[in-house]
Design a protein around this motif. Structure first.
Motif, short mmCIF file in Angstrom:
data_model
loop_
_atom_site.label_atom_id
_atom_site.label_comp_id
_atom_site.label_asym_id
_atom_site.label_seq_id
_atom_site.Cartn_x
_atom_site.Cartn_y
_atom_site.Cartn_z
N VAL A 159 8.50 2.96 8.87
CA VAL A 159 8.46 1.65 8.23
C VAL A 159 9.81 0.95 8.39
O VAL A 159 10.77 1.29 7.69
CB VAL A 159 8.10 1.78 6.73
CG1 VAL A 159 7.92 0.40 6.10
CG2 VAL A 159 6.84 2.60 6.55
N HIS A 168 0.79 -10.27 -1.63
CA HIS A 168 2.12 -10.05 -2.21
C HIS A 168 2.80 -11.37 -2.56
O HIS A 168 3.54 -11.47 -3.54
CB HIS A 168 3.02 -9.28 -1.23
CG HIS A 168 2.86 -7.79 -1.32
ND1 HIS A 168 2.36 -7.03 -0.30
CD2 HIS A 168 3.15 -6.93 -2.32
CE1 HIS A 168 2.34 -5.76 -0.66
NE2 HIS A 168 2.83 -5.67 -1.89
N HIS A 207 10.82 0.84 -2.63
CA HIS A 207 9.36 0.73 -2.45
C HIS A 207 8.84 1.81 -1.52
O HIS A 207 7.75 2.34 -1.71
CB HIS A 207 8.99 -0.65 -1.89
CG HIS A 207 9.25 -1.77 -2.86
ND1 HIS A 207 9.05 -3.08 -2.55
CD2 HIS A 207 9.68 -1.74 -4.14
CE1 HIS A 207 9.36 -3.83 -3.60
NE2 HIS A 207 9.75 -3.04 -4.57
N ALA A 263 1.64 -10.58 4.49
CA ALA A 263 1.37 -10.05 3.14
C ALA A 263 1.08 -11.20 2.17
O ALA A 263 1.89 -11.53 1.32
CB ALA A 263 2.55 -9.19 2.68
N TYR A 293 3.38 -4.54 -7.59
CA TYR A 293 3.77 -4.96 -6.24
C TYR A 293 4.00 -3.77 -5.29
O TYR A 293 3.45 -3.71 -4.20
CB TYR A 293 5.01 -5.85 -6.34
CG TYR A 293 5.51 -6.47 -5.05
CD1 TYR A 293 5.46 -7.85 -4.84
CD2 TYR A 293 6.08 -5.68 -4.05
CE1 TYR A 293 5.95 -8.42 -3.67
CE2 TYR A 293 6.56 -6.24 -2.88
CZ TYR A 293 6.49 -7.61 -2.69
OH TYR A 293 6.97 -8.16 -1.53
N ILE A 350 12.38 -1.51 7.53
CA ILE A 350 12.61 -2.34 6.34
C ILE A 350 14.11 -2.52 6.12
O ILE A 350 14.92 -1.79 6.65
CB ILE A 350 12.06 -1.68 5.04
CG1 ILE A 350 12.24 -0.17 5.08
CG2 ILE A 350 10.64 -2.10 4.75
CD1 ILE A 350 11.91 0.51 3.79
N GLN A 391 2.12 -2.35 -1.83
CA GLN A 391 2.87 -2.10 -0.60
C GLN A 391 2.60 -0.68 -0.07
O GLN A 391 2.48 -0.47 1.13
CB GLN A 391 4.37 -2.33 -0.84
CG GLN A 391 5.18 -2.29 0.45
CD GLN A 391 6.57 -2.90 0.28
OE1 GLN A 391 6.84 -3.64 -0.68
NE2 GLN A 391 7.46 -2.59 1.18
N SER A 436 4.83 -2.79 9.15
CA SER A 436 5.78 -3.60 8.40
C SER A 436 5.11 -4.93 8.06
O SER A 436 4.06 -5.26 8.62
CB SER A 436 7.07 -3.82 9.17
OG SER A 436 8.08 -4.24 8.27
N GLY A 437 5.69 -5.64 7.14
CA GLY A 437 5.04 -6.89 6.73
C GLY A 437 6.04 -7.88 6.18
O GLY A 437 7.17 -7.55 5.86
N MET A 438 5.57 -9.11 6.09
CA MET A 438 6.38 -10.18 5.51
C MET A 438 5.48 -11.07 4.67
O MET A 438 4.34 -11.31 5.05
CB MET A 438 6.95 -11.05 6.63
CG MET A 438 8.39 -10.85 6.91
SD MET A 438 8.97 -12.19 7.96
CE MET A 438 9.25 -11.32 9.45
N ARG A 439 6.02 -11.55 3.59
CA ARG A 439 5.25 -12.51 2.79
C ARG A 439 5.33 -13.89 3.46
O ARG A 439 6.40 -14.28 3.90
CB ARG A 439 5.83 -12.59 1.37
CG ARG A 439 5.49 -11.37 0.54
CD ARG A 439 6.33 -11.32 -0.71
NE ARG A 439 7.73 -11.20 -0.34
CZ ARG A 439 8.74 -11.60 -1.09
NH1 ARG A 439 8.52 -12.13 -2.26
NH2 ARG A 439 9.99 -11.47 -0.67
N ASP A 466 -0.57 -0.84 1.70
CA ASP A 466 -0.39 -1.46 3.02
C ASP A 466 0.00 -0.41 4.05
O ASP A 466 -0.52 -0.37 5.16
CB ASP A 466 0.77 -2.49 3.00
CG ASP A 466 0.49 -3.71 2.15
OD1 ASP A 466 -0.67 -3.94 1.79
OD2 ASP A 466 1.46 -4.45 1.86
N ILE A 467 0.98 0.38 3.67
CA ILE A 467 1.55 1.34 4.62
C ILE A 467 0.58 2.48 4.91
O ILE A 467 0.32 2.84 6.05
CB ILE A 467 2.89 1.89 4.07
CG1 ILE A 467 3.92 0.75 3.97
CG2 ILE A 467 3.42 3.04 4.94
CD1 ILE A 467 5.14 1.07 3.12
N GLU A 511 2.04 -7.12 9.29
CA GLU A 511 1.16 -7.67 8.27
C GLU A 511 1.68 -8.99 7.69
O GLU A 511 2.86 -9.11 7.37
CB GLU A 511 1.02 -6.65 7.12
CG GLU A 511 0.22 -7.16 5.95
CD GLU A 511 0.37 -6.26 4.73
OE1 GLU A 511 -0.63 -5.66 4.34
OE2 GLU A 511 1.49 -6.16 4.19
#
Ligand code: TRP
Length: 393
Positions: free
Chosen positions: A215, A48, A224, A45, A199, A217, A203, A11-14, A206-207, A43
């Motif tokens: 994931v 992103h 996505h 990101a 975008y 989310i 993503q 998982s990720g965050m900007r 990333d995964i 992550e």
């Protein structure tokens, strides 16, 4: 043993800023819970974060350490989870390129988050002219109340309630535009970059670079993930099976509202940050809206529309039932209710803030570097397989 292998989570965050209580209640509590059961990759990101505005690079860079500091402070553990920075792992860009040819442009134009951005921009530039009905907006009670204030010549209160109604209306109108604007109605404004359109392809990279299987989310990100699954299937079919088909993990997350009653978000300026010191917490809670219909101390309140109540629900489990009862019964005034929340928040957030401050920049940077090194080992292995699958040995 294969059966004992932990499943991979990505998982990720900007990095858009420090973490607030909405992030804690929503994403982070979940991430913490998952780190024992799964092999977790979390992550930062940063690429992103540049997709809306490439000129924001410096600000994005400055946000990285603050965000990771907060992750560590709440209990994301670098011994258990791999904390890494997207731009430190160049394989993301390479896999993004490989994937970009598996996705059609019309498919990306249909992506809801893209359509939302487009609608916002078109609106700003006056591309869309349409009549919007706001019949669904249920504000009659509030309007009556505004009229009452006007009659009583309480301009302050009338104004405040009016702006709360307007904010709600704005959100609803934006939502309508998003669903009603069709893409071929107007040209795509020049501000929309190729990168923004891609975008969700980034993503997917990333995964799948980590062969992510699960994931976590929010529902807004489901489209996505759906695209990620399509890309994985297409890659596996066209070349050689390399990727798992990842599943979303939608966990019921408690609702947290900002101090103005909209969704809590840094960009709305309505957030209570994990790093806010007690004086700031006090001030923000004090100036927060509550149920606009609860005007006098002993009016009955509607906890479900009150940001203060939603925070009690998450952070004050012990008192929440009594607070709900007393609020509805008109026995608990907003000032007292806010004071109780302030105390609880200060108690919960102070250790987090202190822990966040206990890391030096160098400590945090080292954790990110080390995590990114680990991430890169996995990413390199996947990319070797990917290149082999596409071009042969
Ligand atoms: N798009 C996600 C968001 O805005 C952030 C993100 C980037 C992400 N890469 C990801 C989330 C991979 C899950 C998996 O919240």
């Amino acid at each position: 043993m294969a059966e004992n292998r932990k499943k991979v989570i990505l998982s990720g965050m900007r990095p858009t800023g420090r973490m607030h209580v909405g992030h804690l209640a929503g994403v982070l509590t979940n991430w913490i819970r998952l780190q024992d059961e799964y092999e977790c990759y979390y992550e930062i990101a940063d690429w992103h974060a540049l997709t809306d505005d490439p000129a924001r690079a410096k600000e994005v860079n400055e946000n990285v350490l603050g965000m990771v500091r907060d992750w560590l402070a709440v209990g994301i553990d670098p011994q258990k989870a791999v904390i890494f920075r997207q731009s430190y792992v160049p394989e993301h860009a390479e896999l993004h390129l490989a994937f970009s040819m598996l996705v059609s442009v019309p498919r990306l134009l249909r992506n809801p988050t893209f359509k939302e951005k487009l609608a916002e921009l078109r609106k700003k530039k006056g591309y869309t002219r349409m009549s919007l009905k706001v019949e669904r907006l249920d504000v009659e009670d509030e309007v009556d109340q505004i009229l009452r204030f006007v009659r009583e010549e309480d301009e302050d209160k009338a104004r405040r309630m009016l702006s709360s109604v307007i904010n709600r209306a704005k959100d609803e109108v934006l939502e309508k535009i998003t669903t009603e604007v069709s893409l071929d109605e107007a040209a795509i404004p020049a501000e929309i970059s190729y990168g923004l359109l891609g975008y969700p392809v980034l993503q997917a990279a990333d995964i799948l670079l980590y062969k992510g299987e699960v994931v976590p989310i929010g529902a807004d990100q489901l489209p996505h993930l759906e695209l990620t699954r399509e890309i994985a299937r297409d890659f596996n079919r066209i070349y050689v099976p390399v990727f798992p088909i990842p599943e979303p993990l939608l966990t019921e997350t408690p609702k947290i509202l900002g101090t103005d009653g909209r969704k809590m978000s840094k960009s709305y300026n309505n957030a209570i940050f994990l790093s806010d010191p007690p004086e700031i917490i006090r001030k923000k809670v004090r100036s927060s809206i509550t149920d606009p219909m609860k005007v006098r101390r002993n009016d009955p309140g509607r906890p479900e529309v009150c940001p203060i109540f939603h925070m009690h629900k998450v952070f004050n489990g012990e008192e929440v039932d009594e607070i709900e009862r007393a609020c509805r019964a008109g026995e608990l005034g907003c000032v007292a209710c806010k004071n109780r929340l302030t105390e609880v928040l200060i108690e919960k957030l102070t250790p987090i803030r202190e822990r966040a401050e206990s890391y030096s920049d160098e400590d945090v940077l080292e954790i990110v570097r080390e995590g990114s090194r680990k991430a890169r080992e996995v990413a390199e292995r996947t990319m070797e397989e990917v290149r082999g699958a596409i071009f042969g040995p």
